[in-house]
Design an enzyme around this catalytic site. Sequence first.
Site, short mmCIF file in Angstrom:
data_model
loop_
_atom_site.label_atom_id
_atom_site.label_comp_id
_atom_site.label_asym_id
_atom_site.label_seq_id
_atom_site.Cartn_x
_atom_site.Cartn_y
_atom_site.Cartn_z
N HIS A 87 0.85 -1.20 0.00
CA HIS A 87 0.00 0.00 0.00
C HIS A 87 0.88 1.25 0.00
CE1 HIS A 87 -3.83 -2.09 1.81
NE2 HIS A 87 -3.62 -2.38 0.54
N ASP A 191 -4.64 -7.44 6.21
CA ASP A 191 -3.27 -7.12 5.76
C ASP A 191 -2.39 -8.36 5.86
OD1 ASP A 191 -3.66 -4.45 5.25
OD2 ASP A 191 -2.47 -3.69 6.92
N ILE A 408 -5.39 6.79 9.29
CA ILE A 408 -4.51 7.96 9.43
C ILE A 408 -5.32 9.25 9.42
CG2 ILE A 408 -2.66 9.25 8.29
CD1 ILE A 408 -1.54 6.46 7.41
N THR A 409 -6.37 9.32 8.60
CA THR A 409 -7.15 10.58 8.57
C THR A 409 -7.91 10.79 9.89
OG1 THR A 409 -8.85 9.39 7.35
CG2 THR A 409 -7.46 10.87 6.08
#
EC number: 1.18.1.6
Length: 492
Positions: A87, A191, A408-409
């Site tokens: 990613h 993942d 993350i946002t």
Amino acid sequence: MAPRCWRWWPWSSWTRTRLPPSRSIQNFGQHFSTQEQTPQICVVGSGPAGFYTAQHLLKHHSRAHVDIYEKQLVPFGLVRFGVAPDHPEVKNVINTFTQTARSDRCAFYGNVEVGRDVTVQELRDAYHAVVLSYGAEDHQALDIPGEELPGVFSARAFVGWYNGLPENRELAPDLSCDTAVILGQGNVALDVARILLTPPDHLEKTDITEAALGALRQSRVKTVWIVGRRGPLQVAFTIKELREMIQLPGTRPMLDPVDFLGLQDRIKEAARPRKRLMELLLRTATEKPGVEEAARRASASRAWGLRFFRSPQQVLPSPDGWRVAGIRLAVTRLEGIGEATRAVPTGDVEDLPCGLVLSSVGYKSRPIDPSVPFDPKLGVIPNMEGRVVDVPGLYCSGWVKRGPTGVITTTMTDSFLTGQILLQDLRAGHLPSGPRPGSVAIKALLDSRGVWPVSFSDWEKLDAEEVSRGQALGKPREKLLDPQEMLQLLGH
Ligand SMILES: Cc1cc2nc3c(=O)[nH]c(=O)nc-3n(C[C@H](O)[C@H](O)[C@H](O)COP(=O)(O)OP(=O)(O)OC[C@H]3O[C@@H](n4cnc5c(N)ncnc54)[C@H](O)[C@@H]3O)c2cc1C
Ligand SMILES: NC(=O)c1ccc[n+]([C@@H]2O[C@H](COP(=O)([O-])OP(=O)(O)OC[C@H]3O[C@@H](n4cnc5c(N)ncnc54)[C@H](OP(=O)(O)O)[C@@H]3O)[C@@H](O)[C@H]2O)c1
């Protein structure tokens, strides 16, 4: 009316901070609002929370100086050591963080573990404000028998291993078995499943470590079960990550249509993102694939499946007792509705043979220092909008503030809010007045303790070395794994 924060920063805690009693709070405020002084602020942790907090402070206060202390030799937290190697676009946030770090009002001090090399109280004495953004470094234990058997790993350690986290470089998971079981159905579980099943030549051009790539090339894992204690409606992963699994080259999904009975009606009321996720799951589980997809699945040599309503009960040992041979799962049913839906055991169990168990049931923060309040149950620093309860001048952001969930946002929004609250307190005069020595005092302490901080330009040298080693292999970088080697490269 008294300023808002007085409701939760009582007088008793202010006196503990030894502020001069003769000055009124308003006077502190006026002092700072003249902007004659440089507010010295430090942030602990250089993941997204640390960098976004620093970014907000620097952008919205023209004189503020921000020092970032980081225990690793290298910056960026889970962006480097968590985000999956396939990613790369997610890691572009590093460019923004680099701009922040290069500001002449920001300094990075890597190789400094707060709580060990320097205490939080020492930081509070040296700075006007301290922000704790140190993330969630532990994994949530399963607390079941057999968890310590060879062949059982936390997803955190496994992710750290393929992403080059120094403490996990020796992990060497044995991938010689046919079946792996991942416990938990969040995005970390997907993942890990994807990395286990992706054809290794698809990972060759990523920043996965050469050691992990070598082990994955030798891997004999053909089947990965991703096990959830609740049902399809409660999965914690998101649609993009599910789609990647469904489309993974050389693999086929194994979903039992029975698990999805009656779901069609129940998802009508769901919020749009969950509804779309459920529709994709339902289609994959129940619809006959088209000719091309059917051929692709038929030729697949590897498979992954979601197993629902199964809670881990015991890791089963091999006959010689030396390693994992399977996992005993308690069959569950759901009780309660909506958010409160929980899994309760029915009394039945199922044994699933496997040679590798990866526990992906979440991360967990640790207390950093006895002087900092910590809620062990929630695994967070008790805070109100980022102000640490009862400790004036101490703030928190990111996973240690709100728990180990969110992308993350989410972390960005939360960190900007902490930055905003801190500046509000600064301007309202709620932080100590008078100059503070900042890094000058801390560097002297570190020097006396034999700790050698790594600067951002040091990191840029290591970065250049990694990129150059990667070029030779056709990769964006080959990560340095050994802290001693890194220090040597920096001339220490
Ligand atoms: C495996 C994984 C993959 C993810 N993938 C994605 C993704 O693809 N996309 C996405 O949007 N989000 C992803 N996330 C979520 C994202 O990584 C988090 O939202 C974010 O990293 C949380 O930021 P943080 O700064 O709070 O914590 P971290 O990123 O963990 O940063 C904390 C920092 O503090 C440092 N630190 C810890 N203790 C100390 C100490 N005592 N002294 C000094 N420093 C210390 C740590 O070394 C670390 O650098 C992923 C998370 C995981 C676990
Ligand atoms: N690509 C991406 O954007 C990406 C990648 C990785 C991570 N992330 C983010 O990082 C955050 C952390 O991810 P995560 O996967 O570690 O955590 P998570 O999303 O909270 O998922 C944890 C999973 O573990 C299960 N679980 C928890 N305790 C359990 C127990 N005792 N026994 C069995 N199962 C248990 C949970 O089930 P219950 O729901 O039943 O509790 C859930 O399925 C998430 O917000 C995630 O979205 C994002």
